[in-house]
Design an enzyme around this catalytic site. Structure first.
Site, PDB file in Angstrom:
ATOM      1  N   CYS B 408       0.806  -1.211   0.000  1.00 30.24           N
ATOM      2  CA  CYS B 408       0.000   0.000   0.000  1.00 30.24           C
ATOM      3  C   CYS B 408       0.841   1.265   0.000  1.00 30.24           C
ATOM      4  O   CYS B 408       0.463   2.266  -0.590  1.00 30.24           O
ATOM      5  CB  CYS B 408      -0.989  -0.010   1.152  1.00 30.24           C
ATOM      6  SG  CYS B 408      -0.229  -0.208   2.755  1.00 30.24           S
ATOM      7  N   HIS B 452      -2.190   0.825   7.063  1.00 32.94           N
ATOM      8  CA  HIS B 452      -2.492   1.090   5.675  1.00 32.94           C
ATOM      9  C   HIS B 452      -2.010   2.498   5.322  1.00 32.94           C
ATOM     10  O   HIS B 452      -1.766   3.315   6.210  1.00 32.94           O
ATOM     11  CB  HIS B 452      -4.020   0.970   5.466  1.00 32.94           C
ATOM     12  CG  HIS B 452      -4.431   0.969   4.032  1.00 32.94           C
ATOM     13  ND1 HIS B 452      -3.830   0.191   3.082  1.00 32.94           N
ATOM     14  CD2 HIS B 452      -5.424   1.652   3.396  1.00 32.94           C
ATOM     15  CE1 HIS B 452      -4.418   0.399   1.916  1.00 32.94           C
ATOM     16  NE2 HIS B 452      -5.389   1.282   2.072  1.00 32.94           N
ATOM     17  N   ASP B 468      -8.129   5.949  -2.453  1.00 33.86           N
ATOM     18  CA  ASP B 468      -7.284   4.827  -2.016  1.00 33.86           C
ATOM     19  C   ASP B 468      -6.790   4.075  -3.238  1.00 33.86           C
ATOM     20  O   ASP B 468      -7.518   3.267  -3.822  1.00 33.86           O
ATOM     21  CB  ASP B 468      -8.063   3.889  -1.095  1.00 33.86           C
ATOM     22  CG  ASP B 468      -7.138   2.874  -0.459  1.00 33.86           C
ATOM     23  OD1 ASP B 468      -5.983   2.739  -0.923  1.00 33.86           O
ATOM     24  OD2 ASP B 468      -7.569   2.218   0.513  1.00 33.86           O
TER      25      ASP B 468
END
Lengths: 308, 651
Positions: B408, B452, B468
């Site tokens: 991520c 994250h 995202d």
């Protein structure tokens, strides 16, 4: 009124006076020994040789008008030597029982812990059952039947210590101890004890003794005293190394009754319990514990139980 | 005369019991000990085992001194100190076996047991979790049992353990009382030494390739949230941590934080009320769902919309929050901040910058440019993996055009670079995404493995908008959690793989239990105490009242214990009371009756000390004794006489 101090019991005080003339300076031990007999219990005397154990036993037997036998226990003594044997009688074409020295009213067994466990247990069985069986026939022992056993301190070599279960058969264990200076002086200056015993007159006959034993059993024991005894027994079971059995509790009461009777009382006081407790309980308490002597444990026990 | 029992050497069995207890008390510390010290401790324990077996005498004092000095030297060498939490505990773990080896009699054994108690409590300096508490309980049991055997060597192990459990059970009510009523103050009672917070894990204020994927490997719990109603769906569970907008081409960094006492946004739309319990992580961030309003005052609102605690979170904290995910934030953003969110280092990631500029040329409006950037990421066919290849200087370039494998932080970083190149103000947001609902107690548990990173883009008229980029290539990460998004070949902590339902169930149970422990035992602070007292119907209790109640409660408990343990004699009747009155009169003359003394024996003793009173008291004693123990006592007639006698008795 009951408040007045009771006079000592006439018969028992006469016996104690006479014994006191023979065994000097041991009035407490003599009274305990007499109480033990009156409570129908057997007596164990643990002491050094030569402090008057035999003299005490013999004088007690004569004063009570009882038959007396003495057996020296040795390591090769067999049960038959004590109880007796059946021997073939050629004239009657059958076996006839020859009674051993056990068949007497007062039996002094000297140095009981010198004999083997086999002989010890034969004696102790006779003490408990008050009868012996030989070849399938039961022979009752005379009444009263009273064993005074002496035992050397267990540290001495060549001894077979009595196990706890057999120690429990003895109502009391006494220790005479050395006489004090005055008593020893009187002993040294006085007549031969053996000769004195020969001249003793019985203070009571066997029937009178049985009546006295019956009188002991009638001495009153109140609820409050039973409470006290029960707390004592319960507390003893918290001591290290077990405690007092119910049989010990019954013996304690019987001994205290006899002690009260010798004081001329018809009821038992806590004083009587405390007086007999050391000789009734000590040999039952110290059997397993090496840390403290039985006497010290009894002292601890007495001081742990409060009276109201 | 034999020596007093306390000076006698210990029996062998007691020696073994003592050694076992000491070893048990030391075990929790051995793993944290430097190697040489642990070896010395183990050596000393083995030596003591040999000593007990051989009943060997104690070693000479100079040797003991030498060993103590050696131990202290080792401690200084390996830990650079003799004081503080770590070094202090290390010294103690060495001194305990030294005392054991030196010990000879009961007095020494008691000293060893006291030291064991100290070690036992010392465990709480390292951690206060449920397993530690259980270990402490076992240690306490062992110490008490050994102590019982020290007094009564004839006790069997089982009897000693029974005695110990009874003692512990007796102490339990007192412990509960102290726990509930001891006045709590906010903050710790004393300052912890500087090394107390060494081992906290959590998000940092920088991000570079690899920093989050490291965190993911930890199954530790980051925080828990208890929702008043239904929790938001998984795709909305974004817990905001540090916002990073400084970029040097490789490392993302947080800007110095400005905070306010009130939020600079107006909440609107859906609301979720929840209580957050954040584990200690030694940083100020409170990981809130987006756009929170706190219902308490000691929180700060960052200008980057993070929620912060005024000081680093060094103990577990609880905050009650309401979050409004639909709120629009940053509608009127500071131009300086926006300019900063556009800045890219000169010459860094040239290919990404070029791609961004192409997108900017094609898309006219900011919305179009944003969509272009998102499409670009999607079309790049990127793979989501925990073990991406190492990247060089131009991280975004290599990720987007060469390796195409990333975690991520790669996605977020590359996307923000791309967005900035298209002329959109953008920044990286780190935090946690997701969380697992414990079906047993309804709390949402968020672990380090849920860490994250995502992106935020500023659009005129809409403010800061969350994007995202991970979701575009691995939507499962957002919907189903990390374990579903990663290929099965990636190494993951055992706990994260939730294949086995039995394991999952066990884990849920364990976590519900330790959450209860955290909430009600460790988190029992001044406000919880006030809350509990209010529920008990004692609102507004101050510390004075609490101390008073504590004293009264403890006294009551002790009184009950004494009553329970007191020798249970016969109930006293009128006769006994009269007798005790007479005894009290004598006690005032310093002639108290011993509890076991019989009336006659007491009378005889009194007669010796007070000959003038002898006859009067003997009559009292004999009357009492015959009434108490005699056959068929004439109570009605004799009791008044005895009372009369005692009244007239003036010693």
């Amino acid at each position: 009124m009951p408040a007045a101090s009771a006079a000592p019991h006439p018969v028992t005080s006469a016996i104690l006076d006479q014994l006191g003339g023979i065994v000097l300076g041991k009035t407490h031990a003599l009274r305990l020994a007499l109480s033990c007999l009156l409570a129908r219990g057997h007596l164990l005397i643990e002491d050094q040789p030569g402090v008057g154990k035999t003299t005490l036993a013999h004088a007690l037997a004569v004063s009570l008008g009882l038959e007396f036998q003495r057996v020296q226990f040795t390591s090769d003594l067999l049960p038959a030597d004590l109880i007796g044997v059946s021997i073939f009688d050629a004239t009657q074409q059958g076996f006839r029982f020859h009674a051993g020295p056990l068949f007497t009213q007062v039996l002094l067994t000297d140095e009981i812990n010198r004999s083997t466990p086999k002989t010890q247990s034969a004696l102790l069985e006779a003490m408990e059952e008050r009868q012996v069986s030989v070849d399938g026939k039961t022979h009752a022992l005379p009444t009263p039947f009273f064993v005074i056993a002496t035992q050397n301190p267990s540290q001495q070599i060549g001894t077979f210590p009595l196990p706890e279960s057999q120690l429990d058969r003895f109502l009391m264990r006494l220790s005479l101890g050395m006489p004090d200076a005055a008593a020893e002086r009187a002993l040294l200056a006085g007549e031969d004890r053996r000769a004195m015993i020969q001249q003793l007159k019985p203070c009571i006959d066997p029937a009178g003794l049985l009546a006295l034993q019956a009188e002991v059993a009638r001495v009153h024991v109140g609820e409050s005293l039973l409470d006290y005894v029960q707390v004592l027994l319960a507390r003893s079971r918290q001591l290290p190394g077990g405690g007092l059995s119910p049989r010990a509790g019954l013996g304690l009461l019987a001994a205290a009754r006899a002690w009260a009777l010798t004081a001329g009382r018809q009821h038992v006081l806590p004083d009587d319990i405390q007086a007999v407790l050391p000789s009734v309980a000590a040999h039952r308490l110290n059997a397993t514990d090496s840390r403290a002597s039985g006497e010290a444990l009894v002292r601890e026990l007495i001081e742990a139980v409060a009276l109201p | 005369m034999s020596a007093s029992p306390s000076a006698a050497p210990l029996p062998r069995e007691t020696g073994y019991a003592l050694l076992a207890t000491a070893t048990l008390s030391l075990l929790p510390f051995l793993s944290g000990l430097p190697v040489l010290m642990a070896a010395l401790t183990a050596l000393l324990l083995a030596w003591q085992f040999w000593r007990v077996r051989q009943q060997a005498p104690r070693p000479p004092a100079p040797l003991m001194l030498l060993l103590a000095i050696l131990g202290a030297a080792l401690c200084y060498l390996e830990l650079r100190s003799l004081f503080g939490r770590e070094a202090g505990l290390a010294m103690l773990t060495l001194l305990l076996p030294l005392k054991l080896v030196e010990g000879r009699d009961r007095r020494d054994a008691h000293a060893v047991l006291l030291l064991c108690c100290f070690m036992m409590t010392g465990q709480f300096l390292n951690a206060q979790s449920l397993p530690v508490a259980a270990t402490v309980g076992v240690c306490a049991l062992a110490i008490l049992a050994t102590s019982a055997r020290l007094e009564r060597p004839d006790l069997s192990l089982r009897a000693a353990l029974r005695t110990a459990s009874r003692l512990l059970a007796t102490a339990l009510p007192l412990m509960l009382l102290l726990f509930v009523l001891f006045p709590r103050i906010d903050g710790p009672l004393w300052r912890m030494p500087g090394d107390a917070f060494a081992a906290s894990t959590g998000l940092g204020d920088t991000m570079q390739p690899g920093s989050i994927s490291q965190l993911i490997l930890s199954g530790e719990i980051a925080f828990r949230a208890e929702f008043a109603g239904a929790p938001p769906p998984p795709r909305e569970r974004y817990w905001r941590g540090p916002v990073l907008s400084d970029f040097d081409g490789r490392v993302w960094q947080e800007r110095p934080a400005f905070t306010d006492a009130t939020p600079n946004y107006r909440p609107s739309g859906n609301a979720y009320a929840y209580t957050l319990t954040v584990e200690a992580h030694d940083r100020p961030w409170l990981l809130a769902l987006d756009f929170p309003i706190a219902t308490q005052e000691d929180v700060r609102y960052g200008r980057d919309f993070t929620l912060r605690s005024p000081r680093p979170v060094r103990t577990r904290v609880r905050v009650a929050l309401v979050s409004y995910p639909d709120t629009r934030v940053g509608l009127t953003e500071n131009p300086g901040r926006l300019a900063h969110a556009l800045w890219l280092p000169e010459g860094s990631n040239p290919r990404t910058v070029a791609a961004g500029q192409q997108l900017a040329a094609r898309g006219a409006t900011p919305d179009e440019r944003l969509q272009g950037a998102i499409d670009f990421m999607r079309d790049a066919r990127l793979t989501y993996t925990l073990n991406p290849p190492l990247l060089g200087t131009h991280g975004a370039d290599e990720f987007l055009f060469d390796t195409r494998q990333g975690f991520c932080e790669h996605f977020a970083s590359a996307f923000v670079v791309l967005a900035r190149a298209t002329g959109l103000p953008a920044r990286v947001v780190t935090g946690y995404q997701g969380g697992e609902l414990n079906p047993l107690d309804g709390t949402l548990v968020v672990r380090q493995s849920d860490a994250h990173a995502w992106a935020e883009v500023w659009l005129a008229g809409r403010g800061w908008v969350r994007v995202d980029p991970t979701a575009t290539s691995a939507p499962a990460r957002i919907d189903g959690g990390i374990a579903q998004a990663l290929p099965a070949t990636d190494a993951l902590p055992f706990l994260l793989r939730s294949d086995s339902p039995v394991l999952r169930e066990l884990r849920h149970r364990w976590e519900a239990l330790s959450n209860g422990w955290n909430q009600w035992v460790l988190g029992y602070n001044a406000s919880r105490q006030a809350e509990l007292l209010k529920q008990l119907g004692l609102p507004g209790t101050g510390w004075r009242e609490m101390i008073l109640a504590l004293g009264a409660g403890a006294a009551l408990w002790l009184a009950w214990l004494m009553w329970r343990l007191a020798p249970r004699g016969r109930r006293r009747d009128a006769l006994d009371r009269l007798w005790l009155r007479a005894c009290r009169k004598l006690a005032r003359r310093n002639l108290a009756r011993q509890p076991w003394e019989t009336p006659a024996a007491y009378a005889a003793r009194v007669a010796l000390r007070l000959p003038g009173q002898a006859a009067a008291f003997r009559e009292i004693a004999e009357t009492y004794a015959s009434l108490r123990y005699g056959p068929a006592p004439d109570m009605a007639g004799q009791l008044p006489r005895l009372r009369d006698l005692i009244q007239r008795f003036r010693p």
